[in-house]
Scaffold this motif. Structure first.
Motif, PDB file in Angstrom:
ATOM      1  N   LEU A 191       0.802  -1.225   0.000  1.00  0.00           N
ATOM      2  CA  LEU A 191       0.000   0.000   0.000  1.00  0.00           C
ATOM      3  C   LEU A 191       0.835   1.276   0.000  1.00  0.00           C
ATOM      4  CD1 LEU A 191      -2.737  -0.978   2.637  1.00  0.00           C
ATOM      5  CD2 LEU A 191      -2.837  -1.190   0.140  1.00  0.00           C
ATOM      6  N   VAL A 192       2.149   1.157   0.251  1.00  0.00           N
ATOM      7  CA  VAL A 192       2.996   2.340   0.428  1.00  0.00           C
ATOM      8  C   VAL A 192       4.297   2.154  -0.340  1.00  0.00           C
ATOM      9  CG1 VAL A 192       4.173   3.808   2.123  1.00  0.00           C
ATOM     10  CG2 VAL A 192       2.000   2.746   2.717  1.00  0.00           C
ATOM     11  N   ASP A 193       4.863   3.246  -0.824  1.00  0.00           N
ATOM     12  CA  ASP A 193       6.137   3.210  -1.523  1.00  0.00           C
ATOM     13  C   ASP A 193       7.238   2.666  -0.617  1.00  0.00           C
ATOM     14  OD1 ASP A 193       8.826   5.109  -2.034  1.00  0.00           O
ATOM     15  OD2 ASP A 193       7.930   4.247  -3.845  1.00  0.00           O
ATOM     16  N   ALA A 194       8.083   1.789  -1.153  1.00  0.00           N
ATOM     17  CA  ALA A 194       9.101   1.101  -0.361  1.00  0.00           C
ATOM     18  C   ALA A 194      10.062   2.069   0.308  1.00  0.00           C
ATOM     19  CB  ALA A 194       9.866   0.107  -1.228  1.00  0.00           C
ATOM     20  N   SER A 195      10.484   3.102  -0.396  1.00  0.00           N
ATOM     21  CA  SER A 195      11.439   4.047   0.187  1.00  0.00           C
ATOM     22  C   SER A 195      10.829   4.807   1.358  1.00  0.00           C
ATOM     23  CB  SER A 195      11.934   5.032  -0.881  1.00  0.00           C
ATOM     24  OG  SER A 195      10.857   5.806  -1.400  1.00  0.00           O
ATOM     25  N   THR A 196       9.547   5.094   1.272  1.00  0.00           N
ATOM     26  CA  THR A 196       8.859   5.769   2.375  1.00  0.00           C
ATOM     27  C   THR A 196       8.845   4.897   3.619  1.00  0.00           C
ATOM     28  OG1 THR A 196       7.443   6.982   0.833  1.00  0.00           O
ATOM     29  CG2 THR A 196       6.677   6.798   3.107  1.00  0.00           C
ATOM     30  N   ILE A 197       8.576   3.614   3.430  1.00  0.00           N
ATOM     31  CA  ILE A 197       8.542   2.688   4.564  1.00  0.00           C
ATOM     32  C   ILE A 197       9.914   2.596   5.217  1.00  0.00           C
ATOM     33  CG2 ILE A 197       8.127   0.304   5.268  1.00  0.00           C
ATOM     34  CD1 ILE A 197       6.216   0.078   2.870  1.00  0.00           C
ATOM     35  N   ARG A 198      10.956   2.422   4.417  1.00  0.00           N
ATOM     36  CA  ARG A 198      12.305   2.271   4.974  1.00  0.00           C
ATOM     37  C   ARG A 198      12.752   3.536   5.691  1.00  0.00           C
ATOM     38  NH1 ARG A 198      14.613  -2.355   4.081  1.00  0.00           N
ATOM     39  NH2 ARG A 198      13.906  -3.704   2.374  1.00  0.00           N
ATOM     40  N   ASP A 199      12.422   4.697   5.165  1.00  0.00           N
ATOM     41  CA  ASP A 199      12.783   5.943   5.841  1.00  0.00           C
ATOM     42  C   ASP A 199      12.084   6.055   7.194  1.00  0.00           C
ATOM     43  OD1 ASP A 199      14.404   6.670   3.759  1.00  0.00           O
ATOM     44  OD2 ASP A 199      12.963   8.053   2.828  1.00  0.00           O
ATOM     45  N   ARG A 200      10.825   5.644   7.228  1.00  0.00           N
ATOM     46  CA  ARG A 200      10.043   5.778   8.461  1.00  0.00           C
ATOM     47  C   ARG A 200      10.558   4.871   9.574  1.00  0.00           C
ATOM     48  NH1 ARG A 200       3.602   5.952   8.231  1.00  0.00           N
ATOM     49  NH2 ARG A 200       4.100   8.143   7.939  1.00  0.00           N
ATOM     50  N   PHE A 201      11.090   3.702   9.193  1.00  0.00           N
ATOM     51  CA  PHE A 201      11.506   2.734  10.214  1.00  0.00           C
ATOM     52  C   PHE A 201      13.015   2.554  10.297  1.00  0.00           C
ATOM     53  CE2 PHE A 201       7.122   1.673   9.120  1.00  0.00           C
ATOM     54  CZ  PHE A 201       6.541   1.651  10.387  1.00  0.00           C
ATOM     55  N   ASP A 202      13.770   3.452   9.638  1.00  0.00           N
ATOM     56  CA  ASP A 202      15.225   3.327   9.641  1.00  0.00           C
ATOM     57  C   ASP A 202      15.816   3.437  11.042  1.00  0.00           C
ATOM     58  OD1 ASP A 202      17.872   3.271   8.212  1.00  0.00           O
ATOM     59  OD2 ASP A 202      18.023   5.261   9.128  1.00  0.00           O
ATOM     60  N   GLU A 203      15.214   4.255  11.905  1.00  0.00           N
ATOM     61  CA  GLU A 203      15.762   4.431  13.248  1.00  0.00           C
ATOM     62  C   GLU A 203      15.706   3.132  14.056  1.00  0.00           C
ATOM     63  OE1 GLU A 203      13.544   7.237  15.590  1.00  0.00           O
ATOM     64  OE2 GLU A 203      11.621   6.586  14.757  1.00  0.00           O
ATOM     65  N   PHE A 204      14.769   2.262  13.746  1.00  0.00           N
ATOM     66  CA  PHE A 204      14.683   0.989  14.455  1.00  0.00           C
ATOM     67  C   PHE A 204      15.757   0.017  13.967  1.00  0.00           C
ATOM     68  CE2 PHE A 204      10.468   2.904  14.551  1.00  0.00           C
ATOM     69  CZ  PHE A 204      10.217   2.902  15.912  1.00  0.00           C
ATOM     70  N   VAL A 205      16.083   0.094  12.691  1.00  0.00           N
ATOM     71  CA  VAL A 205      17.188  -0.707  12.159  1.00  0.00           C
ATOM     72  C   VAL A 205      18.492  -0.246  12.795  1.00  0.00           C
ATOM     73  CG1 VAL A 205      18.464  -1.362  10.086  1.00  0.00           C
ATOM     74  CG2 VAL A 205      15.975  -1.139  10.001  1.00  0.00           C
ATOM     75  N   LYS A 206      18.691   1.065  12.920  1.00  0.00           N
ATOM     76  CA  LYS A 206      19.879   1.602  13.573  1.00  0.00           C
ATOM     77  C   LYS A 206      19.970   1.141  15.022  1.00  0.00           C
ATOM     78  CE  LYS A 206      20.549   5.864  10.902  1.00  0.00           C
ATOM     79  NZ  LYS A 206      20.527   7.360  10.965  1.00  0.00           N
ATOM     80  N   ALA A 207      18.811   0.964  15.648  1.00  0.00           N
ATOM     81  CA  ALA A 207      18.777   0.512  17.045  1.00  0.00           C
ATOM     82  C   ALA A 207      19.101  -0.972  17.180  1.00  0.00           C
ATOM     83  CB  ALA A 207      17.412   0.801  17.663  1.00  0.00           C
ATOM     84  N   GLY A 208      19.139  -1.684  16.049  1.00  0.00           N
ATOM     85  CA  GLY A 208      19.516  -3.090  16.075  1.00  0.00           C
ATOM     86  C   GLY A 208      18.383  -4.078  15.938  1.00  0.00           C
ATOM     87  N   TYR A 209      17.168  -3.598  15.682  1.00  0.00           N
ATOM     88  CA  TYR A 209      16.032  -4.513  15.576  1.00  0.00           C
ATOM     89  C   TYR A 209      15.929  -5.097  14.171  1.00  0.00           C
ATOM     90  CZ  TYR A 209      14.374  -2.873  20.093  1.00  0.00           C
ATOM     91  OH  TYR A 209      14.273  -2.590  21.423  1.00  0.00           O
TER      92      TYR A 209
END
Length: 304
Positions: free
Chosen positions: A132-150
């Protein structure tokens, strides 16, 4: 007597699945009922020993609750006091949000993750409905959680994208499935493991919120081993058993920085030479995550 796992319970009757796959509807022995009014609370996921009730050939009862290796617990809702154990004996928590419908709120996601951290449980973030959403938008929105190690899994029940990798991370493990209502938790598990037949509900366009389909945690066996616990949609997530001074430990990206702060009792809010705040300035720690930390810390301070 035989050992098994508590699958679900209602009205004082618990369903136990024995290690050889047989299901029994059982009650608690009298002495365990007495203990249940104190510190011992039977929960879905508990390992138990059951035996026949005296003078009965078809009635069974729980004789022993085995020690737990882990638990997922939260504050009882609606201002009630005490701990509510959602599921016992878990390997991981699967926190499911949707890319849209309903709109994801990253700060709510932080609350789910903090509860997992406070219970010493590994967490995986699953973003469903990525069609339902553009892939780059999703990754930008949740990038901080990847940085946190999740670990971050982007999946779609509709297209099947990301499901195979996620299935490999769930099979053979004991997992709790949690997240807001309406994000497609049950549909996701039904697609991953056909035959589970978890109940689903459509999203209401008028309120953009899912209707509750689960009233209590229910454990489901997975093909080839392991269980998944389907938990209710949690509209009111409260923290339990965490003090304000401990909340920083529930943010994994903070943990390697805490001992670098100038002050041993640094709150990471107003103190000078704070390693956490310095990491935010460098972009190593997400500003949104930090804002959640400050808000949750204030909330816990008010509760004490």
């Amino acid at each position: 007597m035989t050992d098994g796992v508590v699958m679900h319970g209602t009205g004082g009757i618990w369903q136990v699945r024995t290690d050889d796959g047989v299901l029994f509807d059982v009650s608690l022995r009298g002495r365990l009922k007495h203990e249940a009014h104190g510190s011992l609370k039977l929960a879905v996921g508990d390992r138990v020993t059951i035996g026949r009730v005296a003078d009965s050939s078809d009635s069974w009862a729980i004789d022993l609750i085995h020690p737990r290796r882990s638990k997922l617990a939260r504050r009882a809702p609606a201002g009630a006091r005490g701990e509510r154990i959602i599921v016992a004996n878990l390997d991981q928590v699967l926190v499911v949000f949707a890319a849209a419908r309903p709109e994801p709120h990253p700060r709510m996601l932080d609350r789910f993750l903090v509860i997992a951290e406070a219970n010493g449980l590994a967490a995986r973030i699953i973003i469903n409905k990525i069609d339902l959403v553009d892939a780059s938008t999703i990754r930008d929105r949740f990038d901080e959680f990847v940085k946190a190690g999740y670990p971050l899994h982007l999946v779609s029940v509709v297209t099947g994208e990301g499901l195979e990798e996620l299935r490999d991370e769930i099979a053979g493990k004991d997992s709790a499935l949690t997240g807001p209502s309406g994000v497609g938790k049950s549909s996701l598990m039904n697609r991953l493991f056909p035959g589970l037949d978890l109940r689903t509900a459509e999203i209401s366009d008028s309120v953009n919120k899912g209707r509750h389909t689960t009233v209590g945690a229910v454990l489901h066996p997975l093909p080839g081993g392991g269980f998944v616990a389907d938990t209710p949609g949690l509209r009111e997530v409260g923290l339990w058993g965490i003090e304000a001074r401990e909340i920083a430990q529930c943010f994994p990206e903070f943990r390697p920085l805490i001992h670098l702060c100038r002050f041993a009792d640094c709150t990471h809010t107003v103190e000078p030479e704070c390693a956490v705040k310095e990491a935010i300035r460098r972009g190593a720690v997400g500003r949104g995550r930090y804002d959640s930390y400050v808000k949750l810390r204030e909330e816990l301070a008010e509760q004490s």
